[in-house]
Design an enzyme around this catalytic site. Structure first.
Site, PDB file in Angstrom:
ATOM      1  N   THR A  42       0.829  -1.209   0.000  1.00 52.67           N
ATOM      2  CA  THR A  42       0.000   0.000   0.000  1.00 52.67           C
ATOM      3  C   THR A  42       0.862   1.258   0.000  1.00 52.67           C
ATOM      4  O   THR A  42       0.585   2.222  -0.723  1.00 52.67           O
ATOM      5  CB  THR A  42      -0.943  -0.003   1.219  1.00 52.67           C
TER       6      THR A  42
ATOM      7  N   SER B  99      -4.406  -3.980   4.299  1.00 52.03           N
ATOM      8  CA  SER B  99      -5.491  -3.735   3.347  1.00 52.03           C
ATOM      9  C   SER B  99      -6.450  -4.912   3.383  1.00 52.03           C
ATOM     10  O   SER B  99      -6.048  -6.053   3.160  1.00 52.03           O
ATOM     11  CB  SER B  99      -4.941  -3.570   1.930  1.00 52.03           C
TER      12      SER B  99
END
Length: 652
Positions: free
Chosen positions: A109, A157
């Site tokens: 991410t 995530s």
């Protein structure tokens, strides 16, 4: 100068004289010890999470890796991948896609955010600076609602994100669009020890002042079932954790404002989150008189109805009963204890999933290409996209969520193999170039094990249609149909376990809860109840097609966002009544008695039609994955492979 394997001085490992797993790992280990986290293997960038801040992403590096003509003059860097993708876009005019892979917690991410910032830097300063800042700030905003703490990663995530950047023919960035996939909505109602639900729930309690908490009827965070630590710890284990969540609340609220959310938008987000907290606190008890259930304390129910402008009687009946249409006749059945709990949790998950999808749609509308270019069709723009998928996971207990995440990663691995190895071999054959055959692990057979006509997902859907099926019967079906597959493992002594030899290693899955998680559908009367909400947005969220890819990106008017004042829908504000005196009949008991008079047990085929008329999670997963892969196939790929340095232990 001859570079020695294990020296840590080789930037491109494809130049090694001996190209095998041991040589690759030794060189990566040596580079990591030198503080070098990026390495090339041909055109693939290998990145290793340093788990610390590095000062290698400043303006100096942005300038250095812009319009790179010869990469060998520079040290390997994530900015090179972003620069190459942007340059290919401008030169070839073909869509580009950067696939970021790696296990959970490896840094994917953060890598995505860095590449977005560099691509925007490469596109020049002549563009709309406000738009560029909005694009950059969408990532932390989506993390607040789509990420959570797991036992492996504090900011993991729990959804897949495909960020598409739109450019003009001259390379100027003019807009962006986010496609979200596979949100782990089960985390809303359930998480393991040492884990948390989605971040923003915690930000809410740390950031709202006392008066605002009272407005949303919120008490201490320990009051709420879905926030509690399964081991009994505090929701905020330390003062620093509370301060961090408070700061994040302030930051995210500011970002929402800058991205374009109105005060009414933000207020509605808080309203729905608060409603989910109260909804999941509703507790049911068996009712001996009706053989159904009733709600023990109706205060959480009253609050939910006030927040979402629902009719309390209709919601009560929807929670404790279900109905189907058989030969034109409406058949009512009272839920048992487990069914009522599943129904309540399914509604909570649906609320959060729809809220998340709506947030994405709002972002997309606010980031859409500027109409001043007189181009309204996204297809005429050049696109450069970045895929940030939940990483491969192997926990102490692996459930349905890990199965879906790992299967998605298997597809990403196949996509990698197809472009790096299979396509290369095809090119050599086409051009009659002789070459040694490269041995690699082709996982096509494993994808067929999951996605085939008699694969694991098909068997799961089939078993989900039998009302009397259970998790043990599901695993027995897996054992029966998959026992001869070389990748399938049948563990001994565990009736609900099965294992898979994935490309990243062996994972044993615990199938307890698989069937209920896969069914996960709302009864028709619950959907009908939500559609009748006095708040237009709530009604809209439960009226639109569930398929987020087919719903239009529209900014809803502020009138749809406004929550009615407490006395405008219900005459009085709900008051806490932890009265355990059962001599006083409550609304749910009264409703159950009324429904009992016209209800009758449903036949097996009737239950099947009612309960499983909607798409299962497995069907939605397969459709979403197919849609994602179709987008990626239309673009020229680049690859970044992120790793944590657990591989260093192999040769210590």
């Amino acid at each position: 100068m001859v570079l020695k394997i294990g020296s840590g001085d080789i930037d491109d490992l494809s130049t090694l004289n001996v190209l095998d797993e041991e040589s690759l790992l030794r060189e990566l280990r040596a580079r990591y010890k030198k503080g070098v986290i990026y390495t090339y293997i041909g055109d693939v960038l290998i990145a290793i999470n340093p788990f610390k801040q590095l000062n290698i992403y400043e303006k100096q590096q942005h300038d250095l890796y812009k319009d790179v003509q010869c990469r060998h003059q520079l040290t390997p860097h994530i900015f090179w991948v972003a620069d190459q993708a942007y340059r290919k876009l401008c030169l070839s005019k073909k869509a580009q896609c950067i696939a970021v892979s790696g296990e959970s917690g490896a840094g994917k991410t953060e890598s995505t955010k860095l590449m977005v910032s560099h691509i925007i830097h490469c596109s020049g300063d002549a563009g709309d600076r406000e738009l560029q800042n909005r694009i950059i700030e969408t990532s932390p905003l989506l993390e607040a609602f789509g990420n959570a703490q797991t036992c492996m990663n504090q900011n993991s995530s729990r959804f897949g994100k495909y960020l598409q950047l739109n450019f003009t023919n001259t390379g100027r960035i003019v807009g962006a669009k986010v496609y979200d996939y596979l949100l782990e909505k089960s985390r809303v109602v359930q998480h393991g020890p040492g884990e948390r639900t989605f971040h923003f729930f915690y930000y809410l309690f740390a950031g709202l002042e006392k008066e605002s908490l009272e407005y949303f009827y919120l008490d201490d965070p320990e009051t709420y079932r879905i926030l509690k630590d399964p081991c009994g710890g505090k929701v905020f284990p330390s003062r620093s954790d509370f301060k961090n969540c408070r700061q994040m609340f302030s930051t995210q609220k500011e970002i929402m404002g800058r991205v374009g959310f109105t005060d009414n938008d933000i207020n509605m987000v808080f309203t729905i989150l608060s409603a989910i907290l109260h909804l999941t606190n509703i507790q049911f008890s068996h009712d001996d008189e009706t053989d159904g259930v009733y709600i023990e304390d109706e205060y959480p129910l009253e609050v939910v109805c006030t927040l979402l402008a629902l009719d309390q009687e209709i919601l009560t009946m929807a929670l404790i009963s279900t109905f189907s249409i058989t030969k034109g006749e409406r058949v009512i059945s009272l839920k048992n204890f487990d069914q009522a709990n599943d129904c309540r949790d399914a509604l909570a998950k649906a609320l959060y999933e729809r809220l998340f999808s709506w947030i994405v749609k709002q972002i997309n509308t606010l980031l859409q290409p500027n109409r001043r270019h007189n181009q309204t069709d996204n297809n005429i723009y050049r696109t450069c996209s970045i895929l940030d998928m939940s990483g491969f996971e192997n926990f102490q207990v692996n459930s349905f969520e890990q199965l879906c995440i790992n299967v998605a990663n298997e597809h990403l691995q196949y996509y990698f193999n197809e472009h790096i190895f299979l396509q290369e071999e095809q090119d050599y054959r086409t051009e009659n170039v002789s070459s040694d055959k490269v041995e690699f692990q082709n996982n096509e057979d494993l994808i067929d094990l999951f996605m085939g006509t008699l694969g694991i997902f098909a068997l799961l859907d089939e078993e989900s249609r039998f009302p009397k099926a259970n998790d043990e019967s599901l695993v027995q079906k897996f054992h029966s149909h998959c026992k001869n597959h070389v990748r399938y493992i049948r563990p001994r002594g565990n009736e609900t376990a099965f294992g898979i030899h994935h490309y990243a290693g062996k994972v044993v899955y615990d199938a307890r809860g698989f069937l209920e998680k896969n069914r996960d559908n709302l009864s028709a009367n619950l959907i009908e109840c939500m559609e009748k909400s006095g708040i237009e947005l709530i009604s809209y969220l439960f009226t639109i097609n569930d398929d987020t890819s087919s719903t239009p990106d529209t900014v809803l008017s502020s009138s749809m966002m406004t929550r009615p004042k407490a006395n405008s829908f219900y005459p009085t504000r709900p008051s806490k009544s932890y009265d355990t005196d059962q001599t006083k009949e409550n609304l749910s008991q009264k409703a159950a008695k009324s429904l009992r008079q016209e209800s009758r047990p449903l036949k097996a085929n009737t239950v099947q039609k009612e309960r499983f008329s909607q798409h299962t999670v497995a069907v939605h997963f397969k459709n979403s994955l197919a849609e994602l892969l179709d987008k990626m196939k239309d673009a020229e790929p680049s690859f970044v492979s992120y790793r944590t340095f657990t591989i260093r232990y192999a040769y210590d």
